[in-house]
Design a protein around this motif. Structure first.
Motif, PDB file in Angstrom:
ATOM      1  N   GLU A  31       0.839  -1.202   0.000  1.00 17.93           N
ATOM      2  CA  GLU A  31       0.000   0.000   0.000  1.00 17.93           C
ATOM      3  C   GLU A  31       0.875   1.254   0.000  1.00 17.93           C
ATOM      4  O   GLU A  31       0.617   2.208  -0.712  1.00 17.93           O
ATOM      5  CB  GLU A  31      -0.955   0.013   1.199  1.00 17.93           C
ATOM      6  N   TYR A  42      -1.972  11.821  -7.516  1.00 14.84           N
ATOM      7  CA  TYR A  42      -3.242  11.699  -6.769  1.00 14.84           C
ATOM      8  C   TYR A  42      -4.382  11.953  -7.757  1.00 14.84           C
ATOM      9  O   TYR A  42      -4.607  13.076  -8.204  1.00 14.84           O
ATOM     10  CB  TYR A  42      -3.276  12.703  -5.610  1.00 14.84           C
ATOM     11  N   ILE A  43      -5.065  10.875  -8.112  1.00 13.79           N
ATOM     12  CA  ILE A  43      -6.048  10.954  -9.203  1.00 13.79           C
ATOM     13  C   ILE A  43      -7.441  11.302  -8.657  1.00 13.79           C
ATOM     14  O   ILE A  43      -7.853  10.781  -7.616  1.00 13.79           O
ATOM     15  CB  ILE A  43      -6.039   9.608  -9.967  1.00 13.79           C
ATOM     16  N   LEU A  78     -10.700   6.050   0.704  1.00 15.01           N
ATOM     17  CA  LEU A  78     -10.954   7.035  -0.358  1.00 15.01           C
ATOM     18  C   LEU A  78      -9.786   8.007  -0.560  1.00 15.01           C
ATOM     19  O   LEU A  78      -9.829   8.844  -1.445  1.00 15.01           O
ATOM     20  CB  LEU A  78     -12.233   7.835  -0.066  1.00 15.01           C
ATOM     21  N   LYS A  80      -7.934   9.814   2.224  1.00 17.39           N
ATOM     22  CA  LYS A  80      -7.784  10.912   3.182  1.00 17.39           C
ATOM     23  C   LYS A  80      -6.330  11.014   3.667  1.00 17.39           C
ATOM     24  O   LYS A  80      -5.740  12.092   3.664  1.00 17.39           O
ATOM     25  CB  LYS A  80      -8.730  10.709   4.389  1.00 17.39           C
ATOM     26  N   TYR A 196     -15.120   7.483  -6.183  1.00 17.61           N
ATOM     27  CA  TYR A 196     -14.396   7.785  -7.417  1.00 17.61           C
ATOM     28  C   TYR A 196     -15.198   7.417  -8.661  1.00 17.61           C
ATOM     29  O   TYR A 196     -15.978   6.466  -8.656  1.00 17.61           O
ATOM     30  CB  TYR A 196     -13.045   7.045  -7.436  1.00 17.61           C
ATOM     31  N   PRO A 232     -10.400   3.559  -4.188  1.00 17.15           N
ATOM     32  CA  PRO A 232      -9.041   3.186  -4.602  1.00 17.15           C
ATOM     33  C   PRO A 232      -8.427   2.041  -3.805  1.00 17.15           C
ATOM     34  O   PRO A 232      -7.790   1.173  -4.361  1.00 17.15           O
ATOM     35  CB  PRO A 232      -8.235   4.469  -4.389  1.00 17.15           C
ATOM     36  N   ARG A 233      -8.610   2.056  -2.474  1.00 17.12           N
ATOM     37  CA  ARG A 233      -7.965   0.992  -1.701  1.00 17.12           C
ATOM     38  C   ARG A 233      -8.486  -0.378  -2.145  1.00 17.12           C
ATOM     39  O   ARG A 233      -7.733  -1.336  -2.257  1.00 17.12           O
ATOM     40  CB  ARG A 233      -8.197   1.170  -0.195  1.00 17.12           C
TER      41      ARG A 233
HETATM   42  P1  ADP Z   1      -8.110   6.635   3.744  1.00 22.74           P
HETATM   43  O1  ADP Z   1      -7.119   7.395   4.576  1.00 22.74           O
HETATM   44  O2  ADP Z   1      -9.220   7.501   3.249  1.00 22.74           O
HETATM   45  O3  ADP Z   1      -8.615   5.377   4.410  1.00 22.74           O
HETATM   46  P2  ADP Z   1      -5.798   6.146   2.069  1.00 22.74           P
HETATM   47  O4  ADP Z   1      -5.312   7.537   1.847  1.00 22.74           O
HETATM   48  O5  ADP Z   1      -5.052   5.310   3.068  1.00 22.74           O
HETATM   49  O6  ADP Z   1      -7.356   6.157   2.411  1.00 22.74           O
HETATM   50  O7  ADP Z   1      -5.820   5.434   0.629  1.00 22.74           O
HETATM   51  C1  ADP Z   1      -5.756   4.023   0.500  1.00 22.74           C
HETATM   52  C2  ADP Z   1      -4.911   3.647  -0.704  1.00 22.74           C
HETATM   53  O8  ADP Z   1      -5.646   3.971  -1.880  1.00 22.74           O
HETATM   54  C3  ADP Z   1      -3.582   4.410  -0.818  1.00 22.74           C
HETATM   55  O9  ADP Z   1      -2.513   3.652  -0.372  1.00 22.74           O
HETATM   56  C4  ADP Z   1      -3.421   4.679  -2.287  1.00 22.74           C
HETATM   57  O10 ADP Z   1      -2.620   3.681  -2.858  1.00 22.74           O
HETATM   58  C5  ADP Z   1      -4.806   4.578  -2.852  1.00 22.74           C
HETATM   59  N1  ADP Z   1      -5.369   5.903  -3.183  1.00 22.74           N
HETATM   60  C6  ADP Z   1      -6.229   6.621  -2.432  1.00 22.74           C
HETATM   61  N2  ADP Z   1      -6.594   7.745  -3.066  1.00 22.74           N
HETATM   62  C7  ADP Z   1      -5.959   7.747  -4.238  1.00 22.74           C
HETATM   63  C8  ADP Z   1      -5.947   8.651  -5.359  1.00 22.74           C
HETATM   64  N3  ADP Z   1      -6.701   9.757  -5.362  1.00 22.74           N
HETATM   65  N4  ADP Z   1      -5.171   8.350  -6.422  1.00 22.74           N
HETATM   66  C9  ADP Z   1      -4.433   7.210  -6.414  1.00 22.74           C
HETATM   67  N5  ADP Z   1      -4.426   6.306  -5.412  1.00 22.74           N
HETATM   68  C10 ADP Z   1      -5.168   6.558  -4.330  1.00 22.74           C
END
Ligand code: ADP
Length: 352
Positions: A31, A42-43, A78, A80, A196, A232-233
């Motif tokens: 991850e 960051y897409i 998502l 954050k 997304y 994304p995750r």
């Molecule tokens: P949250 O904090 O909302 O639970 P994370 O920031 O840990 O989510 O995101 C989980 C994974 O999803 C990240 O390791 C990353 O690989 C992927 N990810 C999340 N948002 C994006 C994005 N906008 N573009 C590309 N990958 C993303």
């Protein structure tokens, strides 16, 4: 009853969360490899990105250390943490991560705060889980960069004021309604991360495949996208699982439509991304409650799931798909869900 300092209910919930959301060591490493480190990588979430860039640029122009405190909310996975990490990098400070569950005493928070350097970003995940006492301890820290420590007990107790370096707090939560209004009011800006769009998830999957050094067909990307719960995750996790599946079956490093189908079948994930837990909720709703409406408590008892797990993990996606509706009387299953499950409709709300 308390277990490891947590009420039994919380402990079960945490275990459920770990099962559904957490990563083992290997997954965590992957991850982090896939986690975007810059705005370009960051897409999606374009509006939020633009807003944060403006906030950071403006603070820099004013010559400030850090920027105003930011709060992010939206479902797990998502982006954050990733977003906050990129913002921290832009601000030029260290990114210190903790969570609302990890801070159990004011002393825990005091230790974290007093170890910060000027310009650092403190990220508190699941900030809604901070208890009231800790929240109140945090207020002077984020307003005036001071904390008040109580030394000694009873009549001998004294308060000592400690100055903190100027830092930026970034909070994240999956449950914005549970963040108290005094805490919310102390953030300069609040951002809601949305699910997304398929085209953004496709880009994320393609980028991750490149980083993992695997090739993947466009059709296979589309299929993983559909099963990704708009998150994304989940997309990355599915990609990794399909890759493992492909490598075990000796297909080396190429993913095609067939291998995705096989892997998803093996994982019991259907063509709408529903997993066994989602289907259990829908089936219980049909079989035990004639399609609803049913209250959260009864649904949790009948499915043997924690209320919070239903609220935070299953329900948002089922609502988003239009398989479930929330009415003042409770949850009701829709005709779309009956159709998807191939079940005969009882009193479903007609959507078609
Ligand atoms: P949250 O904090 O909302 O639970 P994370 O920031 O840990 O989510 O995101 C989980 C994974 O999803 C990240 O390791 C990353 O690989 C992927 N990810 C999340 N948002 C994006 C994005 N906008 N573009 C590309 N990958 C993303």
């Amino acid at each position: 009853m308390k277990l490891n300092g947590l009420p039994a209910k919380d402990k079960k919930m945490r275990e459920d969360f770990i099962k559904k959301n957490s990563l083992n060591k290997e997954e965590e490493i992957i991850e982090n490899t896939l986690r975007p480190k810059s705005w370009e990588d960051y897409i999606g979430q374009e509006k939020i990105k633009t807003n944060i860039k403006v906030i950071i640029e403006a603070a820099k122009k004013r010559g400030e250390i850090g920027c105003e405190h930011l709060l992010f909310y939206g479902g797990s996975g998502l982006g954050k943490t990733t977003l906050a990490g990129i913002a921290a990098k832009e601000l030029g400070g260290n990114f210190r991560i903790t969570s609302g569950t990890a801070i159990k005493k004011t002393g825990d928070l005091a230790a974290i705060l007093s170890n910060l350097n000027p310009g650092d970003v403190l990220f508190i995940d699941e900030i809604h889980r901070l208890n009231k006492l800790i929240e109140e301890f945090l207020y002077p820290a984020i307003e005036d960069f001071k904390i008040h420590l109580v030394l000694g007990k009873g009549l001998m107790a004294r308060t000592m004021e400690i100055n903190l370096p100027k830092f930026t707090l970034m909070g994240a939560t999956t449950r914005i309604a549970l963040v108290s209004s005094p805490l919310r009011a102390r953030f300069g800006a609040t951002f809601q991360l949305n699910y997304y769009l398929p085209e953004d998830l496709e880009k994320i999957i393609k980028r991750s495949a490149d980083l993992l050094q695997i090739t993947i067909d466009d059709e296979a990307i589309k299929q993983i996208t559909v099963a990704s719960r708009f998150t994304p995750r989940v997309a990355n996790r599915l990609l990794k699982r399909v890759r493992d599946f492909v490598q075990v079956s000796g297909d080396k490093n190429h993913i095609d439509k067939k291998s995705v189908e096989k892997a998803l079948g093996f994982l019991e994930i259907d063509n709408m991304g529903l997993e066994s837990g989602d289907r259990k909720i829908l089936e219980v709703l049909i079989e035990k409650f004639s399609g609803g409406p049913v209250g959260l408590k009864s649904l949790a008892a009948a499915t043997n799931e924690e209320e919070d797990t239903i609220l935070e993990i299953y329900e948002p996606y089922l609502l988003r798909l239009g398989f479930l509706e929330r009415t003042p009387k409770g949850r009701t299953i829709t005709s779309l869900a009956y159709k998807h499950l191939n079940k005969k409709q009882q009193n479903a709300k007609k959507l078609l």
